[in-house]
Scaffold this motif. Structure first.
Motif, short mmCIF file in Angstrom:
data_model
loop_
_atom_site.label_atom_id
_atom_site.label_comp_id
_atom_site.label_asym_id
_atom_site.label_seq_id
_atom_site.Cartn_x
_atom_site.Cartn_y
_atom_site.Cartn_z
N GLU B 69 13.42 84.63 54.83
CA GLU B 69 13.79 85.14 56.15
C GLU B 69 14.05 83.97 57.13
OE1 GLU B 69 10.94 88.23 57.31
OE2 GLU B 69 11.13 87.49 59.38
N VAL B 70 13.16 83.00 57.12
CA VAL B 70 13.31 81.84 58.01
C VAL B 70 14.56 81.05 57.64
CG1 VAL B 70 12.30 79.64 58.74
CG2 VAL B 70 10.84 81.67 58.51
N GLU B 71 14.78 80.90 56.35
CA GLU B 71 15.93 80.14 55.88
C GLU B 71 17.24 80.81 56.30
OE1 GLU B 71 17.11 78.11 51.64
OE2 GLU B 71 17.05 80.30 51.71
N GLY B 72 17.24 82.16 56.27
CA GLY B 72 18.41 82.91 56.76
C GLY B 72 19.67 82.80 55.91
N LYS B 73 19.50 82.57 54.62
CA LYS B 73 20.68 82.49 53.75
C LYS B 73 20.72 83.65 52.77
CE LYS B 73 20.98 77.44 53.98
NZ LYS B 73 20.61 76.20 53.27
N GLY B 74 19.93 84.67 53.06
CA GLY B 74 19.97 85.86 52.21
C GLY B 74 19.12 85.79 50.97
N ARG B 75 18.33 84.73 50.83
CA ARG B 75 17.48 84.67 49.63
C ARG B 75 16.20 85.50 49.87
NH1 ARG B 75 17.22 78.78 46.90
NH2 ARG B 75 16.58 77.99 48.94
N THR B 76 15.79 86.20 48.83
CA THR B 76 14.61 87.06 48.92
C THR B 76 13.46 86.42 48.13
OG1 THR B 76 15.17 88.22 46.89
CG2 THR B 76 16.08 89.10 48.96
N ALA B 77 12.29 87.03 48.22
CA ALA B 77 11.15 86.54 47.43
C ALA B 77 11.54 86.54 45.95
CB ALA B 77 9.92 87.41 47.67
N ASP B 78 12.21 87.59 45.50
CA ASP B 78 12.60 87.67 44.10
C ASP B 78 13.58 86.58 43.71
OD1 ASP B 78 11.04 89.72 43.19
OD2 ASP B 78 12.52 91.29 43.56
N SER B 79 14.61 86.39 44.53
CA SER B 79 15.60 85.37 44.12
C SER B 79 15.00 83.98 44.18
CB SER B 79 16.89 85.49 44.94
OG SER B 79 16.66 85.27 46.31
N LEU B 80 14.10 83.75 45.13
CA LEU B 80 13.45 82.44 45.18
C LEU B 80 12.56 82.23 43.95
CD1 LEU B 80 12.59 82.27 48.98
CD2 LEU B 80 14.06 80.67 47.74
N ALA B 81 11.89 83.28 43.51
CA ALA B 81 11.00 83.14 42.36
C ALA B 81 11.78 82.99 41.05
CB ALA B 81 10.07 84.36 42.27
N PHE B 82 12.85 83.76 40.91
CA PHE B 82 13.48 83.85 39.60
C PHE B 82 14.76 83.04 39.43
CE2 PHE B 82 11.11 87.98 39.72
CZ PHE B 82 10.16 87.59 38.80
N LEU B 83 15.32 82.56 40.55
CA LEU B 83 16.62 81.90 40.40
C LEU B 83 16.62 80.42 40.81
CD1 LEU B 83 18.93 84.82 41.65
CD2 LEU B 83 18.24 84.27 39.30
N ARG B 84 15.47 79.86 41.10
CA ARG B 84 15.44 78.42 41.37
C ARG B 84 15.09 77.68 40.09
NH1 ARG B 84 11.15 77.31 45.59
NH2 ARG B 84 10.34 79.24 44.68
N ASP B 85 15.51 76.41 40.05
CA ASP B 85 15.17 75.60 38.88
C ASP B 85 13.98 74.69 39.21
OD1 ASP B 85 15.38 74.68 36.29
OD2 ASP B 85 17.57 74.63 36.37
N VAL B 86 13.48 74.04 38.18
CA VAL B 86 12.25 73.25 38.31
C VAL B 86 12.20 72.37 39.56
CG1 VAL B 86 10.86 71.44 37.25
CG2 VAL B 86 11.89 73.19 35.83
N TRP B 87 13.27 71.62 39.80
CA TRP B 87 13.23 70.63 40.88
C TRP B 87 13.18 71.26 42.27
CZ3 TRP B 87 17.05 70.57 37.01
CH2 TRP B 87 18.20 71.31 37.33
N ASP B 88 13.41 72.56 42.37
CA ASP B 88 13.33 73.23 43.67
C ASP B 88 11.96 73.84 43.93
OD1 ASP B 88 15.89 72.65 44.60
OD2 ASP B 88 16.76 74.23 43.35
#
Ligand SMILES: [Zn+2]
Lengths: 156, 261
Positions: B69-88
């Protein structure tokens, strides 16, 4: 604010008091203390709901059950609001909810942090088996007298 | 891809980063703990670990949801959990370490819970009301976790020769990972200056007091080496274990992008 054709706030609370908790169906969502506010915003009914535990899998079922119950009563526009603060506490369990829990075999929460007596035989001597139980809100205890295991509704 | 924290983040970048750290800690530890499901030594412990994991994953939804929400780029808890790679990922190294035996899992839980309770307690006074609300909610759960992990560490430490040996080995193995959450970087400094979060170093004294009390009662010896492995919370260098964990955790969304039920 509510116009005459709206069901009254008191009526909505009574309807919600008939919606069972999905995991402990002997108590209602109102007994559980998770419904924090009901209000009309123009023609939209807003229900503020607080989670018991942040990861409780029943949370989404609870929301769905609230919406379904209200739509069944003819409320067309319903909005659920997640309210985190103040955080849910077992102090919000209603007196009738506590009695219903015990009659069902679940010892109600006590400020001392453990059950006051066995919900089956009433004996005061009970022992902790595990700090967690079948759902996030419960712990497992056992009666030293009748030896029956039972759930205890954790005090938070 | 942002491989690591910039030297001088803006307030907003720092806030997102800080929220990712909180959410990634609970996500990765929640996943690790859930790996015991069906494998714990007794049924009660199996259930207890699964419930602990559930609390942590629930807290993750709140922290990562707010980060998105703070980032404001449309990423959700789910997308942050499941679609980031190790270095993020921004979790501390302690929580990504493999479970080891039951004793090591519990020792790791205790070392984390003791920090978590202090951090959440301070965050209830955050200048950011959203953070204070989540911290208040999560803090009650974390306090329960700490009660339990302390009891078990004491029970196993002050237990049989075998259980005591394993708990001491666990403590010695995990010790280099204890220091990381207390090491401030540019993100922490900015958050502290803004009143959003405490200076992480300010939690150490109270943390050490908790450790002395519990580990003392557990008859265990606290290592004295101050060396701390770093790189998890800044994302500079995770251990090789995190990638393996993500492979399993993210498999479904990788194999079937956008799948839902
Ligand atoms: Zn009994």
């Amino acid at each position: 604010m509510a116009s005459p054709q709206h069901p009254s706030i008191g009526q909505v609370w009574a309807w919600l008091d008939a919606v069972p908790d999905p995991e402990i169906p002997v108590i209602s969502l109102v007994d559980l203390g998770v419904i924090r506010e009901v209000r009309w915003e123009a023609d939209e009914l807003v229900v503020a709901v607080t989670p018991t535990y942040s990861g409780c899998p029943a949370t989404s079922v609870i929301n769905l059950d609230i919406e379904t119950a209200l739509r069944d009563r003819g409320v067309g526009k319903v909005r659920l609001e997640r309210r985190l603060a103040p955080p849910w506490t077992t102090d919000w369990l209603s007196e009738s909810g506590r009695a219903k829990l015990e009659a069902y075999g679940i010892a109600p929460p006590q400020p001392a942090g453990g059950p006051s007596r066995c919900p089956h035989c009433g004996a005061a001597s009970v022992s902790l088996v595990s700090q967690f139980g079948s759902t996030p809100c419960k712990a497992q205890w056992r009666c030293d007298a009748c030896l029956e295991p039972f759930d205890y509704f954790k005090c938070i | 891809m942002a491989a690591a924290v910039k030297a001088a983040p803006t307030r907003e970048e720092a806030l997102v980063e800080f929220l990712l750290r909180l959410g990634d800690n609970t996500l990765i530890l929640g996943h690790r703990v859930s790996e015991w499901c069906g494998h714990a030594p007794v049924l009660e412990e199996d259930i207890a670990l699964a419930n602990t994991g559930l609390d942590l994953i629930g807290q993750t939804q709140l922290w990562l949801g707010l980060a998105g929400e703070v980032e404001g780029k449309g990423r959700t808890a789910d997308s942050l959990a499941f679609l980031r790679d190790v270095w993020d990922f921004r979790n501390i190294l302690l929580v990504e370490l493999p479970n080891g035996d039951f004793g090591r899992t519990l020792m790791r839980q205790f070392l984390f819970d003791a920090w978590h309770v202090l951090m959440l307690g301070r965050l209830t006074e955050s200048a950011d009301a959203r953070i204070a609300e989540i911290a208040h909610k999560a803090g009650k759960e974390a306090a329960y976790h700490l009660d339990r992990s302390s009891d078990l560490v004491i029970g196993l430490g002050d237990g049989t020769d075998e259980s005591r040996r394993r708990m001491q080995e666990a403590l010695d193995y995990l010790w280099p990972y204890v220091g990381e959450p207390f090491m401030p970087d540019a993100v922490d400094q900015l958050m502290a200056a803004e009143g959003v979060a405490p200076d992480p170093a300010s939690l150490r004294q109270e943390y050490d007091a908790t450790l002395r009390r519990v580990l003392g009662e557990a008859t265990l010896t606290i290592p004295q080496d101050p060396f701390a492995q770093l790189g998890g919370k800044t994302g500079v260098r995770h251990s090789e274990h995190l990638g393996h964990l993500l492979t399993e955790m993210q498999w479904l969304q990788r194999a079937y992008p956008g799948a839902s039920w």
